[in-house]
Design a protein around this motif. Structure first.
Motif, PDB file in Angstrom:
ATOM      1  N   TYR A  20       0.351   2.434   0.175  1.00 47.16           N
ATOM      2  CA  TYR A  20       0.211   2.300   1.618  1.00 47.16           C
ATOM      3  C   TYR A  20      -0.099   0.848   2.005  1.00 47.16           C
ATOM      4  O   TYR A  20       0.482   0.307   2.949  1.00 47.16           O
ATOM      5  N   ALA A  21      -1.012   0.204   1.292  1.00 49.58           N
ATOM      6  CA  ALA A  21      -1.361  -1.184   1.593  1.00 49.58           C
ATOM      7  C   ALA A  21      -0.160  -2.101   1.375  1.00 49.58           C
ATOM      8  O   ALA A  21       0.078  -3.024   2.161  1.00 49.58           O
ATOM      9  N   TYR A  23       3.044  -1.267   1.609  1.00 51.30           N
ATOM     10  CA  TYR A  23       3.984  -1.003   2.697  1.00 51.30           C
ATOM     11  C   TYR A  23       3.509  -1.665   3.993  1.00 51.30           C
ATOM     12  O   TYR A  23       4.300  -2.280   4.719  1.00 51.30           O
ATOM     13  N   HIS A  24       2.225  -1.546   4.278  1.00 50.26           N
ATOM     14  CA  HIS A  24       1.664  -2.148   5.482  1.00 50.26           C
ATOM     15  C   HIS A  24       1.836  -3.666   5.457  1.00 50.26           C
ATOM     16  O   HIS A  24       2.216  -4.288   6.463  1.00 50.26           O
ATOM     17  N   GLU A  25       1.563  -4.295   4.325  1.00 53.89           N
ATOM     18  CA  GLU A  25       1.711  -5.745   4.199  1.00 53.89           C
ATOM     19  C   GLU A  25       3.179  -6.155   4.305  1.00 53.89           C
ATOM     20  O   GLU A  25       3.514  -7.173   4.907  1.00 53.89           O
ATOM     21  N   TYR A  26       4.073  -5.361   3.752  1.00 56.14           N
ATOM     22  CA  TYR A  26       5.503  -5.653   3.837  1.00 56.14           C
ATOM     23  C   TYR A  26       5.969  -5.616   5.293  1.00 56.14           C
ATOM     24  O   TYR A  26       6.704  -6.494   5.747  1.00 56.14           O
ATOM     25  N   ARG A  27       5.532  -4.606   6.055  1.00 58.36           N
ATOM     26  CA  ARG A  27       5.883  -4.522   7.481  1.00 58.36           C
ATOM     27  C   ARG A  27       5.329  -5.717   8.249  1.00 58.36           C
ATOM     28  O   ARG A  27       5.991  -6.275   9.119  1.00 58.36           O
ATOM     29  N   ARG A  28       4.085  -6.128   7.948  1.00 58.03           N
ATOM     30  CA  ARG A  28       3.496  -7.276   8.608  1.00 58.03           C
ATOM     31  C   ARG A  28       4.262  -8.545   8.264  1.00 58.03           C
ATOM     32  O   ARG A  28       4.532  -9.366   9.115  1.00 58.03           O
TER      33      ARG A  28
END
Length: 90
Positions: A20-21, A23-28
């Protein structure tokens, strides 16, 4: 229960949080671009934390930190008590 199954049950939440972290960093990264992370010091609370650092800001350097310079508002020294207690004159 097999020891491998118990180990998988214990490790699964950590794996999911890591995914999850990531994926979140990739989106950011896709929306905001490259980021610089570093240690920042909060003078109000006297704590430090890892956060994104803007290009115009400097990261916190632990070697430059003097813990005796932190003024805790909840703690009063004897010097503060003497200056606050002024005798009343009539």
């Amino acid at each position: 229960m097999a020891p491998q199954l118990i180990a998988l049950i214990i490790v699964t939440p950590f794996i999911l949080i890591f995914i999850y972290a990531g994926y979140h960093e990739y989106r950011r990264y896709k929306t905001e671009g490259r980021a610089t992370y570093g240690l920042m010091f909060d003078e109000e609370t006297g704590t430090s934390h890892v956060t994104g650092i803007a290009d115009h800001e400097d990261a916190y350097d632990p070697d430059d930190f003097d813990p005796s310079a932190y003024n805790d508002p909840d703690v009063k020294t004897s010097e503060d008590d003497e200056t606050d207690a002024t005798p009343e004159r009539s």
